[in-house]
Design a protein around this motif. Structure first.
Motif, PDB file in Angstrom:
ATOM      1  N   ASP A 181       0.836  -1.195   0.000  1.00  0.00           N
ATOM      2  CA  ASP A 181       0.000   0.000   0.000  1.00  0.00           C
ATOM      3  C   ASP A 181       0.877   1.253   0.000  1.00  0.00           C
ATOM      4  O   ASP A 181       1.933   1.304   0.661  1.00  0.00           O
ATOM      5  CB  ASP A 181      -0.881   0.037   1.245  1.00  0.00           C
ATOM      6  N   ASP A 182       0.447   2.280  -0.745  1.00  0.00           N
ATOM      7  CA  ASP A 182       1.114   3.595  -0.739  1.00  0.00           C
ATOM      8  C   ASP A 182       2.623   3.484  -0.973  1.00  0.00           C
ATOM      9  O   ASP A 182       3.417   4.170  -0.324  1.00  0.00           O
ATOM     10  CB  ASP A 182       0.871   4.301   0.603  1.00  0.00           C
ATOM     11  N   SER A 183       3.017   2.646  -1.920  1.00  0.00           N
ATOM     12  CA  SER A 183       4.448   2.377  -2.095  1.00  0.00           C
ATOM     13  C   SER A 183       5.060   2.992  -3.348  1.00  0.00           C
ATOM     14  O   SER A 183       6.287   3.024  -3.475  1.00  0.00           O
ATOM     15  CB  SER A 183       4.694   0.867  -2.106  1.00  0.00           C
ATOM     16  N   VAL A 184       4.243   3.465  -4.298  1.00  0.00           N
ATOM     17  CA  VAL A 184       4.794   4.038  -5.536  1.00  0.00           C
ATOM     18  C   VAL A 184       4.181   5.423  -5.766  1.00  0.00           C
ATOM     19  O   VAL A 184       3.137   5.770  -5.219  1.00  0.00           O
ATOM     20  CB  VAL A 184       4.535   3.130  -6.758  1.00  0.00           C
ATOM     21  N   ASP A 185       4.863   6.200  -6.599  1.00  0.00           N
ATOM     22  CA  ASP A 185       4.387   7.552  -6.900  1.00  0.00           C
ATOM     23  C   ASP A 185       3.370   7.584  -8.034  1.00  0.00           C
ATOM     24  O   ASP A 185       2.548   8.501  -8.117  1.00  0.00           O
ATOM     25  CB  ASP A 185       5.567   8.450  -7.299  1.00  0.00           C
ATOM     26  N   ALA A 186       3.452   6.602  -8.946  1.00  0.00           N
ATOM     27  CA  ALA A 186       2.570   6.608 -10.115  1.00  0.00           C
ATOM     28  C   ALA A 186       2.370   5.178 -10.606  1.00  0.00           C
ATOM     29  O   ALA A 186       3.293   4.358 -10.544  1.00  0.00           O
ATOM     30  CB  ALA A 186       3.171   7.464 -11.229  1.00  0.00           C
ATOM     31  N   ALA A 187       1.161   4.898 -11.100  1.00  0.00           N
ATOM     32  CA  ALA A 187       0.859   3.594 -11.687  1.00  0.00           C
ATOM     33  C   ALA A 187       0.180   3.822 -13.030  1.00  0.00           C
ATOM     34  O   ALA A 187      -0.615   4.759 -13.186  1.00  0.00           O
ATOM     35  CB  ALA A 187      -0.033   2.768 -10.764  1.00  0.00           C
ATOM     36  N   VAL A 188       0.496   2.962 -13.980  1.00  0.00           N
ATOM     37  CA  VAL A 188      -0.045   3.124 -15.329  1.00  0.00           C
ATOM     38  C   VAL A 188      -0.392   1.763 -15.912  1.00  0.00           C
ATOM     39  O   VAL A 188       0.273   0.760 -15.636  1.00  0.00           O
ATOM     40  CB  VAL A 188       0.977   3.857 -16.230  1.00  0.00           C
ATOM     41  N   MET A 189      -1.464   1.721 -16.711  1.00  0.00           N
ATOM     42  CA  MET A 189      -1.806   0.564 -17.542  1.00  0.00           C
ATOM     43  C   MET A 189      -1.727   1.031 -18.992  1.00  0.00           C
ATOM     44  O   MET A 189      -2.541   1.841 -19.429  1.00  0.00           O
ATOM     45  CB  MET A 189      -3.221   0.058 -17.248  1.00  0.00           C
ATOM     46  N   ALA A 190      -0.762   0.531 -19.735  1.00  0.00           N
ATOM     47  CA  ALA A 190      -0.574   0.915 -21.128  1.00  0.00           C
ATOM     48  C   ALA A 190      -1.107  -0.188 -22.040  1.00  0.00           C
ATOM     49  O   ALA A 190      -0.525  -1.266 -22.118  1.00  0.00           O
ATOM     50  CB  ALA A 190       0.908   1.174 -21.407  1.00  0.00           C
ATOM     51  N   LEU A 191      -2.242   0.058 -22.694  1.00  0.00           N
ATOM     52  CA  LEU A 191      -2.879  -0.919 -23.587  1.00  0.00           C
ATOM     53  C   LEU A 191      -3.210  -2.222 -22.852  1.00  0.00           C
ATOM     54  O   LEU A 191      -3.018  -3.311 -23.376  1.00  0.00           O
ATOM     55  CB  LEU A 191      -1.993  -1.205 -24.807  1.00  0.00           C
ATOM     56  N   VAL A 192      -3.730  -2.098 -21.642  1.00  0.00           N
ATOM     57  CA  VAL A 192      -3.935  -3.265 -20.776  1.00  0.00           C
ATOM     58  C   VAL A 192      -5.355  -3.405 -20.255  1.00  0.00           C
ATOM     59  O   VAL A 192      -5.883  -4.520 -20.181  1.00  0.00           O
ATOM     60  CB  VAL A 192      -2.952  -3.216 -19.579  1.00  0.00           C
ATOM     61  N   ILE A 193      -6.015  -2.319 -19.893  1.00  0.00           N
ATOM     62  CA  ILE A 193      -7.207  -2.409 -19.067  1.00  0.00           C
ATOM     63  C   ILE A 193      -8.318  -3.258 -19.685  1.00  0.00           C
ATOM     64  O   ILE A 193      -9.081  -3.910 -18.973  1.00  0.00           O
ATOM     65  CB  ILE A 193      -7.734  -1.010 -18.687  1.00  0.00           C
ATOM     66  N   ALA A 194      -8.416  -3.313 -20.997  1.00  0.00           N
ATOM     67  CA  ALA A 194      -9.451  -4.127 -21.634  1.00  0.00           C
ATOM     68  C   ALA A 194      -9.186  -5.620 -21.490  1.00  0.00           C
ATOM     69  O   ALA A 194     -10.084  -6.440 -21.731  1.00  0.00           O
ATOM     70  CB  ALA A 194      -9.578  -3.768 -23.115  1.00  0.00           C
ATOM     71  N   PHE A 195      -7.970  -5.986 -21.092  1.00  0.00           N
ATOM     72  CA  PHE A 195      -7.632  -7.397 -20.892  1.00  0.00           C
ATOM     73  C   PHE A 195      -7.770  -7.825 -19.432  1.00  0.00           C
ATOM     74  O   PHE A 195      -7.568  -8.994 -19.113  1.00  0.00           O
ATOM     75  CB  PHE A 195      -6.201  -7.664 -21.374  1.00  0.00           C
TER      76      PHE A 195
END
Length: 262
Positions: free
Chosen positions: A101-115
């Motif tokens: 929890d609360d361990s990174v500054d930013a998270a991203v899903m690149a061409l992923v969320i539909a999967f």
């Protein structure tokens, strides 16, 4: 549109030819819109063969990156990429991220969320691991028409062959992405569409790459040669391709971003 429960990307090199160039093109536009500060600790969810991870390392100069993906083969390919020495690649799933929890500054899903089988749970996981005030973002091809190879997919489906769609394709729509981000409690939610182009030296090159798509490759391996040849000719006609001449495809992705409150 019927859905496919499983679309797996297991070959990092094949994925690079099929989608890597597209990923970089849309990723560059996405990062220009995102405008993240340098020196952030990033989590790249569904990093695949590391195409976006490498772009992230190059363009925004993060302090470190964790790339997470369920495919060992894709992760092996990602580790071979130049310029990703600051990244650590781990096996894991979007709905159960291997991060505290609360361990990174930013998270991203690149061409992923539909999967992701449950997109809302995937977004909630990103919110869980990002620090208060941190960035949560994603982009995904606007399914189906925005997908780079949607012409071949439409031809296949019109012939009564199994539909080619990720399990949560509706999460690719801009309005749905905004709903997901707002539903996860994120603040300052913004979205936009990103359109990019990719040129191929000729139709034969495009056709060869089209056949490497994971679902298309499976279908092509089981259909009679005359059916495959007929699909090829219909695609050529649809794209108005001229023998020996370059051909350009256009694709559109939807992007979204927001901040963890606090």
């Amino acid at each position: 549109m019927s859905e496919q429960n499983q679309i797996r990307f297991e070959d990092g090199a094949a994925y690079e030819t099929y989608m890597g160039i597209w990923s970089r093109k849309v990723g560059e536009e996405f990062l220009a819109w995102l405008k993240p500060p340098r020196d952030l600790f990033w989590l790249d969810v569904g990093c695949g063969n590391g195409a976006f991870t490498a772009l992230l390392a190059e363009r925004v100069k993060p302090s470190s990156i964790i790339g997470v993906d369920p495919s060992p083969a894709q992760l092996d390919f990602a580790r071979t990429r130049p310029g990703v020495s600051i990244a650590r690649f781990e096996a894991g799933h979007a709905m159960e991220l291997p991060a505290a929890d609360d361990s990174v500054d930013a998270a991203v899903m690149a061409l992923v969320i539909a999967f992701v089988p449950d997109p809302a749970k995937g977004v909630a996981e990103m919110v869980r691991v990002v620090k208060p005030g941190g960035l949560v973002s994603a982009y995904m091809w606007d399914w189906p028409e925005g997908f780079p190879f949607h012409h071949s997919h439409k031809i296949i489906e019109d012939r009564g062959l199994p539909a080619i769609a990720p399990p949560s394709w509706e999460a690719s729509r801009e309005a749905r992405l905004v709903e997901l981000w707002q539903g996860a409690g994120l603040a300052d939610v913004e979205s936009r569409a990103i359109t990019v182009e990719r040129s191929f030296p000729d139709f034969e090159t495009l056709w060869a790459i089209t056949l490497t798509g994971p679902r298309v490759a499976t279908l092509a391996g089981t259909m009679p040669p005359e059916v495959k040849a007929s699909i090829r000719e219909e695609l050529k006609d649809r794209l108005k391709a001229v023998a020996g001449k370059p051909i350009t495809l256009v694709a559109t992705a939807n992007a979204v971003k927001g901040r963890v409150p606090g």
